[in-house]
Design a protein around this motif. Structure first.
Motif, PDB file in Angstrom:
ATOM      1  N   TYR A 106      42.760 -53.668  73.475  1.00  0.00           N
ATOM      2  CA  TYR A 106      42.872 -52.432  72.628  1.00  0.00           C
ATOM      3  C   TYR A 106      43.064 -52.644  71.414  1.00  0.00           C
ATOM      4  O   TYR A 106      42.535 -51.864  70.390  1.00  0.00           O
ATOM      5  N   ILE A 107      43.990 -53.553  70.716  1.00  0.00           N
ATOM      6  CA  ILE A 107      44.038 -54.097  69.356  1.00  0.00           C
ATOM      7  C   ILE A 107      42.861 -54.342  68.854  1.00  0.00           C
ATOM      8  O   ILE A 107      42.373 -54.067  67.782  1.00  0.00           O
ATOM      9  N   SER A 108      42.044 -55.493  69.382  1.00  0.00           N
ATOM     10  CA  SER A 108      40.920 -55.852  69.171  1.00  0.00           C
ATOM     11  C   SER A 108      39.867 -54.844  69.028  1.00  0.00           C
ATOM     12  O   SER A 108      39.113 -54.773  67.941  1.00  0.00           O
ATOM     13  N   ALA A 109      39.586 -53.959  69.785  1.00  0.00           N
ATOM     14  CA  ALA A 109      38.521 -52.901  69.885  1.00  0.00           C
ATOM     15  C   ALA A 109      39.156 -52.019  68.616  1.00  0.00           C
ATOM     16  O   ALA A 109      38.008 -51.521  67.899  1.00  0.00           O
ATOM     17  N   GLY A 110      40.197 -51.787  68.485  1.00  0.00           N
ATOM     18  CA  GLY A 110      40.615 -50.714  67.328  1.00  0.00           C
ATOM     19  C   GLY A 110      40.561 -51.413  65.884  1.00  0.00           C
ATOM     20  O   GLY A 110      40.170 -50.679  64.859  1.00  0.00           O
ATOM     21  N   THR A 111      40.620 -52.568  65.739  1.00  0.00           N
ATOM     22  CA  THR A 111      40.474 -53.421  64.468  1.00  0.00           C
ATOM     23  C   THR A 111      39.132 -54.061  64.306  1.00  0.00           C
ATOM     24  O   THR A 111      38.585 -53.961  63.181  1.00  0.00           O
ATOM     25  N   ILE A 112      38.726 -54.786  65.363  1.00  0.00           N
ATOM     26  CA  ILE A 112      37.515 -55.728  64.940  1.00  0.00           C
ATOM     27  C   ILE A 112      36.273 -54.959  65.146  1.00  0.00           C
ATOM     28  O   ILE A 112      35.137 -55.097  64.338  1.00  0.00           O
ATOM     29  N   SER A 113      36.448 -53.850  65.767  1.00  0.00           N
ATOM     30  CA  SER A 113      34.917 -53.124  65.878  1.00  0.00           C
ATOM     31  C   SER A 113      34.656 -52.438  64.565  1.00  0.00           C
ATOM     32  O   SER A 113      33.366 -52.130  64.250  1.00  0.00           O
ATOM     33  N   ALA A 114      35.572 -52.204  63.719  1.00  0.00           N
ATOM     34  CA  ALA A 114      35.315 -51.803  62.524  1.00  0.00           C
ATOM     35  C   ALA A 114      34.537 -50.649  62.453  1.00  0.00           C
ATOM     36  O   ALA A 114      33.838 -50.034  61.568  1.00  0.00           O
ATOM     37  N   PHE A 115      34.885 -49.614  63.654  1.00  0.00           N
ATOM     38  CA  PHE A 115      34.216 -48.230  63.686  1.00  0.00           C
ATOM     39  C   PHE A 115      34.655 -47.390  62.546  1.00  0.00           C
ATOM     40  O   PHE A 115      34.002 -46.801  61.943  1.00  0.00           O
ATOM     41  N   PHE A 116      36.166 -47.433  61.995  1.00  0.00           N
ATOM     42  CA  PHE A 116      36.446 -46.537  61.091  1.00  0.00           C
ATOM     43  C   PHE A 116      35.912 -46.675  59.690  1.00  0.00           C
ATOM     44  O   PHE A 116      35.458 -45.900  59.000  1.00  0.00           O
ATOM     45  N   LEU A 117      35.593 -48.127  59.576  1.00  0.00           N
ATOM     46  CA  LEU A 117      34.972 -48.498  58.314  1.00  0.00           C
ATOM     47  C   LEU A 117      33.486 -47.925  58.092  1.00  0.00           C
ATOM     48  O   LEU A 117      32.845 -47.321  57.269  1.00  0.00           O
ATOM     49  N   THR A 118      32.935 -48.272  59.329  1.00  0.00           N
ATOM     50  CA  THR A 118      31.624 -47.436  59.381  1.00  0.00           C
ATOM     51  C   THR A 118      31.473 -46.148  59.173  1.00  0.00           C
ATOM     52  O   THR A 118      30.794 -45.402  58.536  1.00  0.00           O
ATOM     53  N   LEU A 119      32.397 -45.365  59.822  1.00  0.00           N
ATOM     54  CA  LEU A 119      32.765 -44.005  59.919  1.00  0.00           C
ATOM     55  C   LEU A 119      32.963 -43.259  58.397  1.00  0.00           C
ATOM     56  O   LEU A 119      32.318 -42.326  58.078  1.00  0.00           O
ATOM     57  N   ILE A 120      33.882 -44.172  57.952  1.00  0.00           N
ATOM     58  CA  ILE A 120      34.136 -43.754  56.346  1.00  0.00           C
ATOM     59  C   ILE A 120      32.904 -43.571  55.494  1.00  0.00           C
ATOM     60  O   ILE A 120      32.616 -42.828  54.659  1.00  0.00           O
ATOM     61  N   SER A 121      31.955 -44.731  55.710  1.00  0.00           N
ATOM     62  CA  SER A 121      31.007 -44.825  54.841  1.00  0.00           C
ATOM     63  C   SER A 121      29.877 -43.662  55.155  1.00  0.00           C
ATOM     64  O   SER A 121      29.553 -43.299  54.243  1.00  0.00           O
TER      65      SER A 121
END
Length: 310
Positions: free
Chosen positions: A200-215
């Motif tokens: 869960y920690i890896s999927a939440g931080t490493i996926s970088a989903f939120f960085l992509t979403l912010i862009s």
């Protein structure tokens, strides 16, 4: 520790997608077709980008790295599927399983960071166009790619080592078509809460989903400020392909690693894994190429050079 070692089998049995002979032949043909298209399509894209000076830009630099990941991803997973589909021996050694699991997790995490870097590239191009060349210079792009690979190797190490230390005494049958952490956790006979927490920690931080979403939030806000419908459509088309790839990739990854794991979804797990390990790497070069006039034009030019010698 001694008990754990005794409980860990020397070989695992991959149950695969189907044990019905007619379906196995169909699966072999489909996987072989997917594998061939994936390798040839991504090699073609890398070749076109390398041989066309006008495509030597940050986006295509990232895209070439993405193609390398897709080729390696497919070569890590699909050949073993092809062998196991027609072979009576569907076993895989503990070492082979560990290597396959480590490599595919490295590639998965690297692709996540790389997709975030590509989203940032689109953000700078659309929201900060006057500063684009200064910000997205070659050194910065190379650093982003290096960070992507570095994070991928470290992330995989953090996830794989605790999984390999588990005793697998329930069974040596993996209800999957390749070695992946969720199905391995299902046959472990030890408390796996730490392993699930790491996922869960890896999927939440490493996926970088939120960085992509912010862009993309900033991109959409910038596009909506444009009064011209033609201008909006032009800007949106520049990032539509990447947005489609992001949706396909993150959607499947989050289904596999973020939701609570259950034996009730084993068939669905296989289908979703199939999407991001085989289908998505095949689609990526076509998604980027078919909507891109520059790539299509470069392919046509190279085709003429090969056919007519000029």
């Amino acid at each position: 520790m001694e008990q754990s070692n005794q409980s860990t089998p020397a070989r695992f049995i991959l149950l695969g997608l189907s044990n019905v002979p007619p379906l196995q032949f169909i699966c072999f043909f489909v996987f072989f077709l997917i594998y061939t298209i994936t390798v040839l399509g991504n090699i073609l894209l890398i070749t076109v980008v390398t041989m066309t000076p006008s495509l030597h830009t940050p986006m295509y630099f990232f895209l070439s790295n993405l193609s390398v990941i897709d080729i390696t991803f497919s070569c890590t997973i699909v050949p073993k599927i092809l062998v196991n589909t027609l072979s009576t021996d569907k076993s895989i050694s503990f070492v082979e399983c560990a290597i396959q699991m480590y490599i595919h997790l490295v590639l998965g995490a690297t692709e996540s960071i790389l997709l975030a870097a590509m989203a940032y590239d689109r953000f700078v191009a659309i929201c900060r166009p006057l500063h684009y060349k200064a910000i997205m210079n070659y050194r910065f792009c190379a650093c982003l790619v290096a960070i992507s690979w570095g994070v991928g190797f470290m992330n995989s190490l953090i996830l794989v080592l605790p999984t390999l230390k588990l005793p697998f005494c329930r069974s040596n049958h993996i209800n999957h078509f390749f070695c992946e952490i969720p199905p391995l956790l299902q046959i472990a006979c030890m408390d796996i809460r730490l392993n699930e927490a790491l996922l869960y920690i890896s999927a939440g931080t490493i996926s970088a989903f939120f960085l992509t979403l912010i862009s993309y939030v900033y991109i959409v806000m910038t596009i909506l400020k444009i009064h011209s419908i033609k201008g909006r459509h032009s800007l949106f088309s520049t990032c539509a392909s990447h947005l489609l790839v992001v949706t396909l990739y993150y959607g499947t990854i989050m289904f596999m690693y973020v939701r609570p794991h259950s034996t009730n979804y084993r068939t669905m797990d296989k289908i979703v894994s199939l999407l991001y390990t085989a289908v998505t790497p095949m689609l990526n070069p076509f998604i980027y190429s078919m909507r891109n006039k520059d790539v299509i034009g470069s392919i046509n030019s190279l085709h003429k050079q090969v056919c007519f010698g000029h």
